[in-house]
Design a protein around this motif. Sequence first.
Motif, PDB file in Angstrom:
ATOM      1  N   ASP A 127       0.828  -1.209   0.000  1.00 10.16           N
ATOM      2  CA  ASP A 127       0.000   0.000   0.000  1.00 10.16           C
ATOM      3  C   ASP A 127       0.859   1.254   0.000  1.00 10.16           C
ATOM      4  OD1 ASP A 127       0.906  -0.577   2.588  1.00 10.16           O
ATOM      5  OD2 ASP A 127      -0.775   0.462   3.542  1.00 10.16           O
ATOM      6  N   ALA A 128       1.983   1.237   0.721  1.00  4.20           N
ATOM      7  CA  ALA A 128       2.874   2.395   0.729  1.00  4.20           C
ATOM      8  C   ALA A 128       3.568   2.561  -0.616  1.00  4.20           C
ATOM      9  CB  ALA A 128       3.906   2.254   1.845  1.00  4.20           C
ATOM     10  N   THR A 402       5.941   6.053   7.248  1.00  2.00           N
ATOM     11  CA  THR A 402       5.256   6.463   8.476  1.00  2.00           C
ATOM     12  C   THR A 402       4.248   7.565   8.211  1.00  2.00           C
ATOM     13  OG1 THR A 402       7.228   5.903   9.772  1.00  2.00           O
ATOM     14  CG2 THR A 402       5.611   7.348  10.818  1.00  2.00           C
ATOM     15  N   PHE A 404       2.202   8.141   5.801  1.00  4.02           N
ATOM     16  CA  PHE A 404       0.882   7.695   5.351  1.00  4.02           C
ATOM     17  C   PHE A 404       0.042   7.208   6.522  1.00  4.02           C
ATOM     18  CE2 PHE A 404       3.571   6.390   1.524  1.00  4.02           C
ATOM     19  CZ  PHE A 404       3.378   7.601   0.873  1.00  4.02           C
ATOM     20  N   ARG A 405       0.691   6.490   7.453  1.00  8.70           N
ATOM     21  CA  ARG A 405      -0.044   5.957   8.595  1.00  8.70           C
ATOM     22  C   ARG A 405      -0.409   7.060   9.595  1.00  8.70           C
ATOM     23  NH1 ARG A 405       4.073   2.103   7.775  1.00  8.70           N
ATOM     24  NH2 ARG A 405       5.279   2.932   9.536  1.00  8.70           N
ATOM     25  N   ARG A 408      -3.556   8.898   8.766  1.00  6.83           N
ATOM     26  CA  ARG A 408      -4.829   8.184   8.967  1.00  6.83           C
ATOM     27  C   ARG A 408      -5.099   7.845  10.429  1.00  6.83           C
ATOM     28  NH1 ARG A 408      -2.909   5.387   4.033  1.00  6.83           N
ATOM     29  NH2 ARG A 408      -1.965   3.802   5.366  1.00  6.83           N
ATOM     30  N   ALA A 409      -4.131   8.104  11.320  1.00 14.52           N
ATOM     31  CA  ALA A 409      -4.302   7.742  12.731  1.00 14.52           C
ATOM     32  C   ALA A 409      -5.422   8.560  13.366  1.00 14.52           C
ATOM     33  CB  ALA A 409      -2.992   7.948  13.487  1.00 14.52           C
ATOM     34  N   GLY A 414      -3.535   4.368  17.603  1.00 11.48           N
ATOM     35  CA  GLY A 414      -3.247   4.411  16.179  1.00 11.48           C
ATOM     36  C   GLY A 414      -1.958   5.152  15.878  1.00 11.48           C
ATOM     37  N   GLU A 417       1.006   2.828  16.730  1.00  6.69           N
ATOM     38  CA  GLU A 417       1.192   1.811  15.696  1.00  6.69           C
ATOM     39  C   GLU A 417       1.780   2.423  14.429  1.00  6.69           C
ATOM     40  OE1 GLU A 417       1.030  -1.542  15.850  1.00  6.69           O
ATOM     41  OE2 GLU A 417       0.906  -1.000  17.969  1.00  6.69           O
ATOM     42  N   ALA A 418       1.413   3.671  14.137  1.00  5.75           N
ATOM     43  CA  ALA A 418       1.916   4.328  12.931  1.00  5.75           C
ATOM     44  C   ALA A 418       3.427   4.520  12.979  1.00  5.75           C
ATOM     45  CB  ALA A 418       1.222   5.676  12.749  1.00  5.75           C
ATOM     46  N   THR A 421       7.349   1.273  13.146  1.00  6.13           N
ATOM     47  CA  THR A 421       8.423   0.867  12.235  1.00  6.13           C
ATOM     48  C   THR A 421       9.356   2.027  11.891  1.00  6.13           C
ATOM     49  OG1 THR A 421       6.965   1.263  10.338  1.00  6.13           O
ATOM     50  CG2 THR A 421       7.063  -0.977  11.218  1.00  6.13           C
ATOM     51  N   TYR A 422       9.251   3.108  12.633  1.00  9.06           N
ATOM     52  CA  TYR A 422      10.096   4.281  12.385  1.00  9.06           C
ATOM     53  C   TYR A 422      11.545   3.951  12.768  1.00  9.06           C
ATOM     54  CZ  TYR A 422      11.415   9.243  12.437  1.00  9.06           C
ATOM     55  OH  TYR A 422      12.000  10.456  12.175  1.00  9.06           O
TER      56      TYR A 422
END
Length: 789
Positions: A127-128, A402, A404-405, A408-409, A414, A417-418, A421-422
Amino acid sequence: MRWFAWTVSLVGLLGLAAVAALFLALWSSLPQVEGQARLPGLTAPVDVVRDTFGIPHIEAADEADAYRALGYAHAQDRLWQMEFHRRIGAGRLAEAVGPAGLPYDRLSRALDLHGLAEASEARLPPDALRLFQAYADGVNALLSNRNGLLPPEFLVLGIRPEPWTVADSLVLTRLMALDLAENWRRELLRLRLRTRLDDAHMADLWPDANKDGPVTLAGAPSPRHLAALAAALPPAPPDGQGSNAWVLAGSRTATGKPLLANDPHMSNRIPGVWYLAHLSAPGLNVIGATIPGLPAVVLGRNDHIAWGFTNTGGDVQDLFVEEAVPDRPGFYRTPEGVAPFTTRREVVRVKGGESVTLDIRSTRHGPILSDVIGEESGTVGRDRLIGFAWSGLDANDITPATGFRLARARDWDGFVEAIRTYTSPQQNIHYADVDGRIGFYAPGHLPVREGGDGFEAVPGAEAGFDWRGTIPFDELPHAVDPPSGRLFNANNAVVGPDYPHLITREWEEPLRARRLDERLAGGGYDLGDMRRLQHDTMSMLARDLLPVMIDQLGRSGPLSGEARRLLAWDRVAAPDRIEPLIFHAWYAALARRLYGDELGDLFDSYAGSRAAFTKAALLGGTRVDWCDDVSTADRGETCPGIVRAAWADALAWLTLRFGADRAAWRWGSVHVLELRHPVLDRLPLGNVLAGLDLPMGGDGTSLNVGHARYDLSSDEPFTVRLAASYRGLYDLAEPDRSRFVATVGQSGHPLSRHYRDMSEIWLDGGDVAMSMRPADYRADAVRILRLSQ
């Protein structure tokens, strides 16, 4: 005579015609911002609604379409900036600008930044990857379909942009991470100082600056070759890069809901670092500061949450002194014996010159940094090499996704979780939401070392300093809804001594943090209070050091009029005041007298807002006596004598520079933010056409940061090298009341009215509204461009 007059008139008319033709040609390179335009790949038409300041509000029917249109808008307004930065990331700047680009290319090639970006592309979630590709398609649509000339920088350099790729976007975060992670340069400085100073001097120069300061969450190679390595590297970014951010819970605000403020401090440049934008599509509504070339709102808010960044300053880099094996070329020593270097050859093309070949070697720790010297065959001495370990060299890094997430948080969970993975650069993220929660997290990969504290270069052949993974995400510094109702950071220590992991032992001095601590101690705050705090010009350096300096100056006799004026000064470094000019000239002269003799040619690399060291040295709290003169072996000097001599130096410099009339002495006359274009500034009248000078208040320790060099031997000792590149104020009671401003303007084109139209607002303490309500921004719409398939 009549014939001569006609000839002169004709030549003049032809000259005017040529200038007019050039102007019209350059005018044709301005983008189309209204009407209709094609953007292949769209699922439905997209409207790009630009307001009074050229800020685009992108209305799309699909998330990928929104990012595709953002790529198109970025390329319209900042195409050269995007080209410039991707060339630095790919190590191809010298192809465009000649030998001046070689230091940047050598470093980027040695670290293989673009190769790592390509590796990251292969690891992006589908998706990214889809959104990154949509963005790249938007950039390339503009390149394919634009009318008129390219922006003037391309014409000056005689180059054309190649198609944009996903890796070109991904490399930008690695460049920013390298810019923000300064530890390796400090380690190199300490490695060079080790060749001339003993342990006691070194310990004095880097004291525990954060002792008793607030925390956010309480709880040996040859000098000649080291100098060659330093000379081969690109110029260091200004010391002190960082930010301010704070978030207040509803218990401390007038509205009963959180307020969040953020102003990142970055190197001065024009075009500016940031590009303001609003993206809306089903499931997406986000607004704030983007980086041209990167498809994300980096600093901003959506309908539910707001966030702001400061630089943690975590020690994510180490220099290892690796040992080559003289009798086995191509091998180096490890704890288990010898091992072969990993090698690759890089050829850097140079405009107007011969190509440069770099043979880059890597060890188990990372690339050999000293190989950027090139002409020295990569060696720092015959068998001692400088290896470089950095968390930003992780091929698995997908930090750019990051954004993109975050967009949407909807809540704290949220948000967490976004950012899970940073990876890099490590940042402190301040958080607030419409439900009243506030929080803080410092994500990023921080190494866990087998031994040592990462402060100085260590032997690469010993296992005791190796990295053993990274701090687990859940154990990184974080907090949510603290009882105090506030969280703030000004690059000061994030954690206290009870924290179980090493973040760094080199926190920024807590001067700005102390100002935030005292100014945020109350309640009932509103947006106006937050704005005034962002523009606070209290010199914390003067507040900390001036009493000591005045006391020692007064020991030699009655104070002069200028000294009495400083004594009565409120320490506010306003641009129209004389006192901050006198103080900073005195402080700069004192620094040179205090430690310039010991540091020699490395003085400029260390000098700055060194409050903790300077205060300790003047009060006798150091291990060695700095109030002497090494150059003359005069051990009879005293600290009051040094202070008095520096006072005389400062007054002499001020008189020479401004004359004897004290009424003409003003801080803002020398404390000037100079914004220079990296290409157009080199043309005749280029600074007039493309540059900008802004007289500033504050200094390197005020909340309204204006960081300078503090070196009177420089032609421009107080020219501002670092300032707020963006300011955001977020009101979670009514998010559309939030305010934003960037340093200069949206456009990178000098002929655009949006090239620098925010600068006076930024300088005067103002900001602009950026509502996400269509009724608001469409009412102020100046230009509307409809993009369609």
